[in-house]
Motif scaffolding. Structure first.
Motif, PDB file in Angstrom:
ATOM      1  N   GLY A 255       0.825  -1.210   0.000  1.00 37.71           N
ATOM      2  CA  GLY A 255       0.000   0.000   0.000  1.00 37.71           C
ATOM      3  C   GLY A 255       0.856   1.256   0.000  1.00 37.71           C
ATOM      4  N   GLY A 256       1.916   1.245   0.797  1.00 39.94           N
ATOM      5  CA  GLY A 256       2.824   2.384   0.826  1.00 39.94           C
ATOM      6  C   GLY A 256       3.501   2.611  -0.518  1.00 39.94           C
ATOM      7  N   PHE A 257       3.858   1.515  -1.188  1.00 43.16           N
ATOM      8  CA  PHE A 257       4.500   1.637  -2.503  1.00 43.16           C
ATOM      9  C   PHE A 257       3.538   2.231  -3.516  1.00 43.16           C
ATOM     10  CE2 PHE A 257       5.105  -0.251  -6.738  1.00 43.16           C
ATOM     11  CZ  PHE A 257       6.353   0.274  -7.047  1.00 43.16           C
ATOM     12  N   VAL A 258       2.281   1.778  -3.506  1.00 41.71           N
ATOM     13  CA  VAL A 258       1.277   2.312  -4.445  1.00 41.71           C
ATOM     14  C   VAL A 258       1.056   3.799  -4.168  1.00 41.71           C
ATOM     15  CG1 VAL A 258      -1.132   2.205  -5.186  1.00 41.71           C
ATOM     16  CG2 VAL A 258       0.149   0.092  -4.758  1.00 41.71           C
ATOM     17  N   GLY A 259       1.008   4.171  -2.867  1.00 42.03           N
ATOM     18  CA  GLY A 259       0.856   5.578  -2.518  1.00 42.03           C
ATOM     19  C   GLY A 259       2.023   6.410  -3.023  1.00 42.03           C
ATOM     20  N   LEU A 260       3.246   5.884  -2.851  1.00 41.21           N
ATOM     21  CA  LEU A 260       4.436   6.583  -3.344  1.00 41.21           C
ATOM     22  C   LEU A 260       4.394   6.707  -4.862  1.00 41.21           C
ATOM     23  CD1 LEU A 260       7.240   7.816  -2.858  1.00 41.21           C
ATOM     24  CD2 LEU A 260       8.189   5.499  -2.959  1.00 41.21           C
ATOM     25  N   LEU A 261       3.945   5.658  -5.535  1.00 42.54           N
ATOM     26  CA  LEU A 261       3.819   5.695  -6.996  1.00 42.54           C
ATOM     27  C   LEU A 261       2.843   6.788  -7.418  1.00 42.54           C
ATOM     28  CD1 LEU A 261       4.327   4.510  -9.817  1.00 42.54           C
ATOM     29  CD2 LEU A 261       2.486   2.871  -9.361  1.00 42.54           C
ATOM     30  N   ASN A 262       1.727   6.890  -6.718  1.00 44.07           N
ATOM     31  CA  ASN A 262       0.774   7.962  -7.006  1.00 44.07           C
ATOM     32  C   ASN A 262       1.438   9.326  -6.843  1.00 44.07           C
ATOM     33  OD1 ASN A 262      -1.396   6.292  -7.567  1.00 44.07           O
ATOM     34  ND2 ASN A 262      -2.177   6.317  -5.478  1.00 44.07           N
ATOM     35  N   GLY A 263       2.204   9.480  -5.765  1.00 39.91           N
ATOM     36  CA  GLY A 263       2.889  10.741  -5.514  1.00 39.91           C
ATOM     37  C   GLY A 263       3.870  11.094  -6.616  1.00 39.91           C
TER      38      GLY A 263
ATOM     39  N   PHE B 124      -2.853  11.922  14.046  1.00 42.90           N
ATOM     40  CA  PHE B 124      -2.811  12.806  12.885  1.00 42.90           C
ATOM     41  C   PHE B 124      -3.420  14.172  13.179  1.00 42.90           C
ATOM     42  CE2 PHE B 124      -2.030   8.759  10.782  1.00 42.90           C
ATOM     43  CZ  PHE B 124      -0.997   9.112   9.933  1.00 42.90           C
ATOM     44  N   ALA B 125      -4.342  14.230  14.133  1.00 45.41           N
ATOM     45  CA  ALA B 125      -4.861  15.537  14.551  1.00 45.41           C
ATOM     46  C   ALA B 125      -3.742  16.347  15.197  1.00 45.41           C
ATOM     47  CB  ALA B 125      -6.016  15.354  15.526  1.00 45.41           C
ATOM     48  N   PHE B 126      -2.914  15.691  16.002  1.00 49.13           N
ATOM     49  CA  PHE B 126      -1.763  16.364  16.625  1.00 49.13           C
ATOM     50  C   PHE B 126      -0.776  16.823  15.560  1.00 49.13           C
ATOM     51  CE2 PHE B 126       2.583  16.196  18.214  1.00 49.13           C
ATOM     52  CZ  PHE B 126       2.504  17.041  19.316  1.00 49.13           C
ATOM     53  N   ILE B 127      -0.483  15.947  14.596  1.00 48.76           N
ATOM     54  CA  ILE B 127       0.470  16.288  13.536  1.00 48.76           C
ATOM     55  C   ILE B 127      -0.008  17.500  12.741  1.00 48.76           C
ATOM     56  CG2 ILE B 127       1.465  15.511  11.350  1.00 48.76           C
ATOM     57  CD1 ILE B 127       1.586  12.701  12.535  1.00 48.76           C
TER      58      ILE B 127
ATOM     59  N   ILE C 166       8.969  26.253   1.323  1.00 45.25           N
ATOM     60  CA  ILE C 166       8.493  24.925   1.706  1.00 45.25           C
ATOM     61  C   ILE C 166       8.823  23.930   0.593  1.00 45.25           C
ATOM     62  CG2 ILE C 166       6.465  23.526   2.268  1.00 45.25           C
ATOM     63  CD1 ILE C 166       5.163  26.030   3.384  1.00 45.25           C
ATOM     64  N   ALA C 167       9.403  22.795   0.981  1.00 46.42           N
ATOM     65  CA  ALA C 167       9.720  21.747   0.003  1.00 46.42           C
ATOM     66  C   ALA C 167       8.432  21.009  -0.350  1.00 46.42           C
ATOM     67  CB  ALA C 167      10.761  20.787   0.574  1.00 46.42           C
ATOM     68  N   VAL C 168       7.751  21.477  -1.379  1.00 41.63           N
ATOM     69  CA  VAL C 168       6.420  20.970  -1.717  1.00 41.63           C
ATOM     70  C   VAL C 168       6.456  19.504  -2.136  1.00 41.63           C
ATOM     71  CG1 VAL C 168       4.460  21.216  -3.280  1.00 41.63           C
ATOM     72  CG2 VAL C 168       5.575  23.249  -2.344  1.00 41.63           C
ATOM     73  N   THR C 169       7.351  19.141  -3.046  1.00 39.33           N
ATOM     74  CA  THR C 169       7.377  17.770  -3.572  1.00 39.33           C
ATOM     75  C   THR C 169       7.619  16.717  -2.486  1.00 39.33           C
ATOM     76  OG1 THR C 169       8.073  18.499  -5.782  1.00 39.33           O
ATOM     77  CG2 THR C 169       8.525  16.203  -5.185  1.00 39.33           C
ATOM     78  N   PRO C 170       8.637  16.868  -1.609  1.00 40.39           N
ATOM     79  CA  PRO C 170       8.819  15.874  -0.541  1.00 40.39           C
ATOM     80  C   PRO C 170       7.604  15.749   0.371  1.00 40.39           C
ATOM     81  CG  PRO C 170      10.788  17.211  -0.768  1.00 40.39           C
ATOM     82  CD  PRO C 170       9.740  17.849  -1.620  1.00 40.39           C
ATOM     83  N   HIS C 171       6.960  16.881   0.672  1.00 36.73           N
ATOM     84  CA  HIS C 171       5.761  16.841   1.509  1.00 36.73           C
ATOM     85  C   HIS C 171       4.663  16.013   0.840  1.00 36.73           C
ATOM     86  CE1 HIS C 171       7.583  20.025   3.915  1.00 36.73           C
ATOM     87  NE2 HIS C 171       6.600  19.887   4.795  1.00 36.73           N
ATOM     88  N   LEU C 172       4.460  16.241  -0.457  1.00 37.53           N
ATOM     89  CA  LEU C 172       3.415  15.517  -1.174  1.00 37.53           C
ATOM     90  C   LEU C 172       3.729  14.026  -1.266  1.00 37.53           C
ATOM     91  CD1 LEU C 172       2.557  18.001  -4.077  1.00 37.53           C
ATOM     92  CD2 LEU C 172       1.239  17.529  -2.015  1.00 37.53           C
ATOM     93  N   LEU C 173       4.989  13.691  -1.485  1.00 38.16           N
ATOM     94  CA  LEU C 173       5.378  12.285  -1.563  1.00 38.16           C
ATOM     95  C   LEU C 173       5.113  11.572  -0.231  1.00 38.16           C
ATOM     96  CD1 LEU C 173       8.714  12.452  -3.598  1.00 38.16           C
ATOM     97  CD2 LEU C 173       6.477  11.668  -4.396  1.00 38.16           C
ATOM     98  N   ILE C 174       5.410  12.259   0.866  1.00 35.02           N
ATOM     99  CA  ILE C 174       5.159  11.675   2.190  1.00 35.02           C
ATOM    100  C   ILE C 174       3.668  11.458   2.399  1.00 35.02           C
ATOM    101  CG2 ILE C 174       5.271  12.116   4.679  1.00 35.02           C
ATOM    102  CD1 ILE C 174       7.910  13.577   4.183  1.00 35.02           C
ATOM    103  N   VAL C 175       2.866  12.464   2.027  1.00 36.70           N
ATOM    104  CA  VAL C 175       1.416  12.366   2.218  1.00 36.70           C
ATOM    105  C   VAL C 175       0.824  11.229   1.386  1.00 36.70           C
ATOM    106  CG1 VAL C 175      -0.783  13.521   1.788  1.00 36.70           C
ATOM    107  CG2 VAL C 175       1.087  14.758   2.882  1.00 36.70           C
ATOM    108  N   TYR C 176       1.227  11.121   0.123  1.00 37.54           N
ATOM    109  CA  TYR C 176       0.702  10.051  -0.722  1.00 37.54           C
ATOM    110  C   TYR C 176       1.122   8.678  -0.190  1.00 37.54           C
ATOM    111  CZ  TYR C 176      -1.282  12.884  -4.463  1.00 37.54           C
ATOM    112  OH  TYR C 176      -2.085  13.735  -5.199  1.00 37.54           O
ATOM    113  N   THR C 177       2.364   8.573   0.302  1.00 41.49           N
ATOM    114  CA  THR C 177       2.829   7.304   0.865  1.00 41.49           C
ATOM    115  C   THR C 177       2.050   6.938   2.118  1.00 41.49           C
ATOM    116  OG1 THR C 177       5.066   7.719   0.012  1.00 41.49           O
ATOM    117  CG2 THR C 177       4.837   6.037   1.712  1.00 41.49           C
ATOM    118  N   LEU C 178       1.834   7.925   3.001  1.00 42.27           N
ATOM    119  CA  LEU C 178       1.033   7.684   4.204  1.00 42.27           C
ATOM    120  C   LEU C 178      -0.391   7.267   3.848  1.00 42.27           C
ATOM    121  CD1 LEU C 178       2.100  10.601   6.596  1.00 42.27           C
ATOM    122  CD2 LEU C 178       2.479   8.157   6.943  1.00 42.27           C
ATOM    123  N   SER C 179      -0.944   7.914   2.825  1.00 41.28           N
ATOM    124  CA  SER C 179      -2.288   7.568   2.383  1.00 41.28           C
ATOM    125  C   SER C 179      -2.353   6.114   1.929  1.00 41.28           C
ATOM    126  CB  SER C 179      -2.715   8.499   1.241  1.00 41.28           C
ATOM    127  OG  SER C 179      -4.002   8.160   0.777  1.00 41.28           O
TER     128      SER C 179
END
Length: 229
Positions: free
Chosen positions: A8-16, A82-85, A110-123
């Motif tokens: 799931g994490g890999f698919v999320g990263l791929l989406n990112g 995640f509410a705390f984060i 703000i490093a936009v791309t790394p943030h988005l990659l992390i979010v998609y991977t977490l998703s």
């Protein structure tokens, strides 16, 4: 279980990667990979439902601690984490800024791309874990399970106040959206309303939620214009 979560994490990263580097529309990207993964699930399982009898695995979705369902405990802990984060960390505040305006966030350093990659991977990781919970609750691997649930999720999130234009939304609002939607569904079931009409009701709720969000955005823009000298 671990392999499922990592997949799931890999698919999320791929989406990112597809969204950030190839600039493919996020909605199209996620729908496309969703279709691919569901198709592979049917291929690997040959469309068959397989029963699972592992007590330790079944505890994840069907067990309880002191009378409280384990899945409910997990949900509450994830919401609190995640509410705390989102509320108290720089990472969370940066995500709100990126949602509001990626270009302005980039100009602000703000490093936009790394943030988005992390979010998609977490998703992807969380989606995989949700799938594990579902399989555990059913005590079987059913490739047709949760069909159409993605639209219910979107409805609950938008109903909870998350803006489709980005930059606005809270996990508390999402919880409220989920509760409202469940109350609606349970009410329709108790009233013995046909499942087809239940789908109609969810569609109407989604349209209303998105419509109110657009009205809110237009009102905010008008107020901002009036405040300008």
């Amino acid at each position: 279980t671990i392999m499922a979560i990592l997949t799931g994490g890999f698919v999320g990263l791929l989406n990112g990667v597809l969204v950030t580097y190839l600039k493919i529309n996020p909605l199209i990207t996620t729908l496309a990979t969703f279709s691919i993964i569901r198709g592979l699930a049917f291929v690997l399982s040959e469309g068959q439902t397989n029963q699972l009898s592992n007590p330790a695995f079944n505890f994840i979705g069907r067990g309880d601690i002191l009378g409280i369902p384990f899945s409910l405990i997990v949900m509450i802990l994830l919401y609190l984490l995640f509410a705390f984060i989102m509320r108290y960390t720089a990472f969370g505040r940066n995500l709100y800024a990126i949602g509001g305006s990626p270009e302005a966030s980039r100009l602000a350093g703000i490093a936009v791309t790394p943030h988005l990659l992390i979010v998609y991977t977490l998703s992807g990781l969380l989606a995989a874990f949700a799938g594990i919970l579902t399989v555990s609750q059913l005590a079987s691997s059913a490739p047709r399970a949760a069909t159409g649930l993605e639209f219910t999720v979107i409805t609950a999130v938008v109903l909870g106040g998350t803006s489709l234009s980005g930059g606005k939304g809270t996990l508390i609002g999402t919880i409220i959206g989920v509760i409202i939607l469940r109350i609606l569904n349970n009410g329709l079931v108790l009233m013995e309303v046909s499942s087809f009409y239940q789908d109609v009701a969810r569609g109407v709720v989604l349209i209303l939620a998105v419509g109110f969000d657009q009205i809110r955005i237009k009102i905010m823009l008008l107020q901002q214009r009036r405040q300008k000298p």
